[in-house]
Each structure stands twice: as C-alpha cells, then as structure tokens.
Design an enzyme around this catalytic site. Structure first.
Site, PDB file in Angstrom:
ATOM      1  N   ASP A 144      11.842 -33.117  87.881  1.00  0.00           N
ATOM      2  CA  ASP A 144      12.362 -32.199  89.071  1.00  0.00           C
ATOM      3  C   ASP A 144      11.031 -31.812  89.573  1.00  0.00           C
ATOM      4  O   ASP A 144      10.048 -32.092  89.478  1.00  0.00           O
ATOM      5  CB  ASP A 144      13.184 -31.131  88.418  1.00  0.00           C
ATOM      6  CG  ASP A 144      12.480 -30.108  87.279  1.00  0.00           C
ATOM      7  OD1 ASP A 144      11.062 -30.184  87.280  1.00  0.00           O
ATOM      8  OD2 ASP A 144      12.984 -29.201  86.834  1.00  0.00           O
ATOM      9  N   CYS A 145      11.399 -30.624  90.779  1.00  0.00           N
ATOM     10  CA  CYS A 145      10.119 -30.769  91.652  1.00  0.00           C
ATOM     11  C   CYS A 145       8.934 -29.842  91.097  1.00  0.00           C
ATOM     12  O   CYS A 145       7.812 -30.355  91.105  1.00  0.00           O
ATOM     13  CB  CYS A 145      10.707 -29.617  92.866  1.00  0.00           C
ATOM     14  SG  CYS A 145      11.313 -28.097  92.338  1.00  0.00           S
ATOM     15  N   SER A 146       9.362 -28.755  90.228  1.00  0.00           N
ATOM     16  CA  SER A 146       8.177 -28.134  89.519  1.00  0.00           C
ATOM     17  C   SER A 146       7.546 -28.916  88.387  1.00  0.00           C
ATOM     18  O   SER A 146       6.436 -28.725  88.053  1.00  0.00           O
ATOM     19  CB  SER A 146       8.651 -26.640  89.063  1.00  0.00           C
ATOM     20  OG  SER A 146       9.703 -26.951  88.324  1.00  0.00           O
ATOM     21  N   HIS A 184      12.326 -24.316  95.426  1.00  0.00           N
ATOM     22  CA  HIS A 184      11.872 -25.761  95.640  1.00  0.00           C
ATOM     23  C   HIS A 184      10.419 -25.690  96.305  1.00  0.00           C
ATOM     24  O   HIS A 184       9.942 -24.692  96.487  1.00  0.00           O
ATOM     25  CB  HIS A 184      12.496 -26.461  96.774  1.00  0.00           C
ATOM     26  CG  HIS A 184      12.423 -27.840  96.716  1.00  0.00           C
ATOM     27  ND1 HIS A 184      12.684 -28.946  95.666  1.00  0.00           N
ATOM     28  CD2 HIS A 184      11.719 -28.771  97.554  1.00  0.00           C
ATOM     29  CE1 HIS A 184      12.074 -29.954  95.995  1.00  0.00           C
ATOM     30  NE2 HIS A 184      11.821 -29.903  96.990  1.00  0.00           N
ATOM     31  N   HIS A 211       7.324 -34.897  96.765  1.00  0.00           N
ATOM     32  CA  HIS A 211       8.133 -33.711  96.060  1.00  0.00           C
ATOM     33  C   HIS A 211       9.345 -34.604  95.335  1.00  0.00           C
ATOM     34  O   HIS A 211       9.426 -35.933  95.482  1.00  0.00           O
ATOM     35  CB  HIS A 211       8.827 -32.779  96.881  1.00  0.00           C
ATOM     36  CG  HIS A 211       9.827 -33.166  97.895  1.00  0.00           C
ATOM     37  ND1 HIS A 211      10.844 -32.617  98.191  1.00  0.00           N
ATOM     38  CD2 HIS A 211       9.687 -34.448  98.556  1.00  0.00           C
ATOM     39  CE1 HIS A 211      11.589 -33.319  99.106  1.00  0.00           C
ATOM     40  NE2 HIS A 211      10.950 -34.207  99.380  1.00  0.00           N
TER      41      HIS A 211
END
Length: 253
Positions: A147-149, A200, A212
């Site tokens: 995922d993004c993080s 996000h 990203h």
C-alpha cells in the site's frame, strides 16, 4: 531543482509569501480535524485516548478515512482507544470497511515516458525497483502487494529513515515544504476529505511527478500531478533530513 508544480494546482495555496506557514497550518489543521493532533503539537496519548472511538473506511481509490465520529454510512466503528497498523488493517477487513465500486480501468503500472530525473530521483526509483508494478494491497509491504505508506516506508529505509507505518504518522516527520519548493524525495500527503485528515502518501520525483501505490492506478507506479485529482487532494509535503544529507554526500563525491 525546485518545482512550482503546485503553485497553480494546489487549492488554496498562495503563490506569494508565507506559503510554508500556510502549508504547515493546513497540514496540522487536517490532522486536528481527524482528531489526530492539535494545531500546537503532535498527538500525545493520554487518558482521553483510551476511550475514544475511531470510525473509518478505505475508499475505492485506496484512501484511508478516519474520524472520531460516524460521518456517514461508509464510516464503520474500527476500534476504541489507540491501535497499531496491524490492528487497523485487521479492523478494516473485519468490519467490511474497505472500498466501494471497483475503478473501471486501472492505468498502466508505469508511464511509457518517465522523462529525465535528478540524481536523487534516480536513486528513489532504484530503491523502489523491487516494487514497481506491484499490485496495491491494503496493509501489504512486499513486492507481492503493497500500500501507499508501505511503499514510502520501504523506499525511505534505503536512505536510513525509519518511517511509521501510517501516512498520517509519516506526516509528522521531517520539516514542512512549501508547494513551490518541492524537490525529489519530498513526501507528499493527500486528503480527499480534508475534514477526515490525511489518507494517502507518495514520493515526489520532480517535474510534477509522484511515485506511489494506489488501486486507482492498479498498484505501484508514477503519476503526474498537475490537473489531476491528486493536485486537488494535496494538503502538504515534508522533507526528511537524512534524504537531504544523502543527496549532499553523493554530490560531494
């Protein structure tokens, strides 16, 4: 090289003086509205946190929305008090609080022409190479799904930075950067629903481009920011000292 990419497209951001103070204020305001911090300082756990209910959901663009109140039918009661990343991911799944309609067509994992990058931008892409084209997976942190993080944490580990696992917590690291002063390696933060706070994060590459991970594009890749939803959702940027130091050290060799 500094960028003016968000001078025009960042909503509510003045191209004149005081931009840094405004962006920092907006970032802190977004976090405060989400019940995550105050305008004066980052959140500190206290007696009141123990019984605080947290509602939220992840939308069909992969954005996480949280709130201390149930804003609409999409917000599900996730937990009460404090929770780590794994607990939050499990709660989203257990409470059926993930997504809405599937995006009609994810775009290609990478654009055909990435264009020239600075030395720092090239290093970021090199560190991200194992994840390029990886599918988006909520809570994931491997090339099989991320995922993004998770992506920002993995890439910045290559610079010696130990980032928290959630985008809203990553937004508390480093120093604020004005939209017109963006450089490759800056963390970019977004909030489709500003009242719900940051949901996000991406990595600025220069030239109005961002690396990203998002289900909106099918996984990990590079998107241009000007004129897109991400430009509208942008709420702030942060720069980490270790990334700056790494760039200076390499330039001096």
């Amino acid at each position: 090289m500094r960028s003016r990419a968000f001078e025009v497209y960042g909503q509510g951001i003045s191209p004149s003086g005081g931009r840094g103070r405004f962006v920092r204020g907006l970032l802190l305001c977004s976090l405060a509205l989400a019940g995550l911090t105050t305008a004066a300082s980052p959140a500190v756990a206290g007696p009141k946190d123990k019984g605080r209910a947290v509602y939220g959901y992840e939308d069909d663009c992969g954005m996480l929305h949280t709130s201390p109140v149930k804003r609409n039918a999409h917000y599900k009661l996730l937990y009460t008090g404090k929770a780590d990343h794994e607990t939050l991911m499990r709660a989203l799944k257990d409470k059926d609080a993930i997504g809405g309609p599937t995006p009609p067509r994810p775009v290609a994992a990478l654009p055909v022409d990435l264009g020239p990058l600075s030395e720092r931008g090239e290093r970021i892409m090199s560190l991200a190479k194992p994840y390029l084209g990886a599918p988006y997976r909520l809570g994931g942190d491997t090339p099989a799904g991320i995922d993004c993080s998770g992506l920002t944490k993995a890439v910045f580990a290559g610079f010696g930075c130990d980032l928290p696992r959630q985008s809203r917590l990553q937004a508390e690291r480093g120093k604020p950067v004005a939209p017109g002063e963006l450089e490759a390696g800056d963390l970019l933060f977004f909030a489709p629903d500003r009242s719900a706070g940051i949901s996000h994060v991406g990595i600025y590459l220069g030239g109005g481009r961002m690396l990203h991970s998002s289900p909106r594009r099918g996984g990990v890749g590079v998107d241009r920011l000007p004129g897109t939803d991400y430009a509208r959702w942008f709420v702030g940027a942060r720069r980490l000292a270790r990334v700056e130091t790494a760039a200076v050290t390499r330039a001096g060799r």
